[in-house]
Design a protein around this motif. Structure first.
Motif, PDB file in Angstrom:
ATOM      1  N   ASP A 168       4.858  32.220   1.254  1.00 38.59           N
ATOM      2  CA  ASP A 168       4.400  31.756   2.562  1.00 38.59           C
ATOM      3  C   ASP A 168       3.508  30.517   2.460  1.00 38.59           C
ATOM      4  O   ASP A 168       2.926  30.069   3.452  1.00 38.59           O
ATOM      5  N   GLY A 169       3.375  29.942   1.248  1.00 38.82           N
ATOM      6  CA  GLY A 169       2.599  28.725   1.062  1.00 38.82           C
ATOM      7  C   GLY A 169       1.156  28.959   0.674  1.00 38.82           C
ATOM      8  O   GLY A 169       0.436  28.007   0.347  1.00 38.82           O
ATOM      9  N   LYS A 229      -7.483  26.553   3.211  1.00 45.38           N
ATOM     10  CA  LYS A 229      -6.683  25.355   3.470  1.00 45.38           C
ATOM     11  C   LYS A 229      -7.518  24.092   3.493  1.00 45.38           C
ATOM     12  O   LYS A 229      -7.060  23.026   3.048  1.00 45.38           O
ATOM     13  N   GLN A 230      -8.757  24.202   3.991  1.00 49.44           N
ATOM     14  CA  GLN A 230      -9.590  23.004   4.072  1.00 49.44           C
ATOM     15  C   GLN A 230     -10.002  22.489   2.692  1.00 49.44           C
ATOM     16  O   GLN A 230     -10.435  21.349   2.555  1.00 49.44           O
ATOM     17  N   GLU A 231      -9.871  23.335   1.659  1.00 47.58           N
ATOM     18  CA  GLU A 231     -10.227  22.922   0.301  1.00 47.58           C
ATOM     19  C   GLU A 231      -9.032  22.399  -0.497  1.00 47.58           C
ATOM     20  O   GLU A 231      -9.210  21.844  -1.584  1.00 47.58           O
ATOM     21  N   LEU A 232      -7.833  22.573   0.041  1.00 44.54           N
ATOM     22  CA  LEU A 232      -6.639  22.194  -0.723  1.00 44.54           C
ATOM     23  C   LEU A 232      -6.528  20.693  -0.996  1.00 44.54           C
ATOM     24  O   LEU A 232      -6.112  20.307  -2.099  1.00 44.54           O
ATOM     25  N   GLN A 248       4.459  19.155  -0.609  1.00 46.20           N
ATOM     26  CA  GLN A 248       5.204  20.182  -1.349  1.00 46.20           C
ATOM     27  C   GLN A 248       4.274  21.196  -1.998  1.00 46.20           C
ATOM     28  O   GLN A 248       4.553  22.403  -1.995  1.00 46.20           O
ATOM     29  N   ARG A 249       3.142  20.745  -2.537  1.00 47.96           N
ATOM     30  CA  ARG A 249       2.251  21.629  -3.300  1.00 47.96           C
ATOM     31  C   ARG A 249       1.171  22.286  -2.434  1.00 47.96           C
ATOM     32  O   ARG A 249       0.631  23.325  -2.809  1.00 47.96           O
ATOM     33  N   THR A 250       0.820  21.676  -1.298  1.00 48.48           N
ATOM     34  CA  THR A 250      -0.258  22.230  -0.468  1.00 48.48           C
ATOM     35  C   THR A 250       0.244  22.811   0.850  1.00 48.48           C
ATOM     36  O   THR A 250      -0.515  23.517   1.525  1.00 48.48           O
TER      37      THR A 250
END
Length: 296
Positions: free
Chosen positions: A195-196, A224-227, A249-251
């Motif tokens: 799911d990412g 997500k804010q740290e990705l 693709q990675r985040t």
């Protein structure tokens, strides 16, 4: 390794590395490693000078370090690496260059050259030694980089040099923000879910707890804010172009999220870009921490 191969279809060409201390290396052990399937050895030399090894708390001596490197050279390994450090207590420029020259005599395909950093909760943290100042560190880096380049080593990552074709596969995967499975005591892992979600794991550090079956210490989702920071903290350590599609693709995040930060980094001269890629500049390499602060 035999049991892993029964469970996971390991590629026949997979790079399999073991880390070893110079004083624990002999031909019988090296042959045993190869028979088990290991094709790359990383040797923790740190320095070829006795006084520096004592200050670092290492238990090997310069002769053992040099002998271990020369022994690795005689084996039919895919590659081998020597770990060296600079910016050591009371280290002058000549000391640092001497260590590199000794390594060059051995001629490893890969060389890791790290600057010493003082970590919390260590002896150096409680009793800080006298370290080279910034001007001396800069001179050490400049002279060392020129020497390694002259002898055919390419700097492909902040602290890693390699002969052509001998870049460390683990390093490349790690710094490209790829996934990795941490299995043993104290091992870290990073896994992207279907799911990412990006999950980080830390295994139990203490051997006693691990042997008693308490394997997992931490398991958490990276917010997500740290990705963006996590992605670029890794990706910009490599000096190759960064394909823009890799960020999404990675985040699993949109490029629009980092448009403002990328623009500021370009204005500062830390990055250049074209339609497909970002590329860290020579200026950006020297101010990597300042570049990464844009994404905090």
């Amino acid at each position: 390794l035999s049991n892993i191969n029964k469970i996971i279809p390991v590629d026949n060409d997979a790079e399999i590395t073991i880390e070893a201390n110079p004083n624990s290396i002999d031909i019988e052990r090296f042959n045993g490693y190869q028979q088990a399937g290991i094709n790359r050895i990383s040797i923790g030399v740190q320095s070829f000078q006795a006084d520096k090894l004592v200050k670092l708390g290492r238990i090997h001596n310069p002769k053992e370090a040099f002998t271990a490197g020369k022994l690795a050279k005689t084996l039919n390994l895919r590659s081998f690496n020597l770990d060296l450090m600079h910016g050591l207590p009371s280290q002058c420029i000549d000391d640092a260059i001497y260590d590199l020259k000794q390594a060059i005599v051995i001629d490893p395909p890969h060389l890791s050259w790290y600057q010493l950093t003082i970590e919390p909760n260590t002896l150096f943290s409680s009793k800080p030694p006298v370290l080279p100042d910034d001007d001396k560190l800069w001179e050490i880096y400049q002279q060392g980089h020129q020497l390694l380049t002259k002898h055919g080593y390419q700097q492909y990552e902040t602290s890693a040099y390699a002969k052509k074709g001998f870049q460390c596969e683990h390093n490349l995967n790690y710094w490209r923000f790829g996934d990795y499975l941490g299995i043993g005591c104290g091992a870290h892992g990073k896994l992207t879910q279907s799911d990412g979600k990006i999950i980080r794991t830390i295994k139990t550090r203490h051997p006693k707890g691990y042997l008693e079956g308490r394997y997992l210490d931490k398991y958490y989702e990276v917010p997500k804010q740290e990705l963006p920071f996590e992605f670029f903290m890794n990706r910009f350590r490599l000096f190759e172009p960064v394909p823009k599609y890799e960020f999404e693709q990675r985040t699993y995040l949109s490029l629009q999220i980092v448009d403002k930060q990328i623009t500021m980094a370009i204005e500062k001269g830390y990055l250049i870009e074209d339609e497909q890629n970002w590329q860290i500049t020579e200026h950006g390499k020297l101010f990597l921490n300042s570049l990464l602060e844009f994404f905090l």
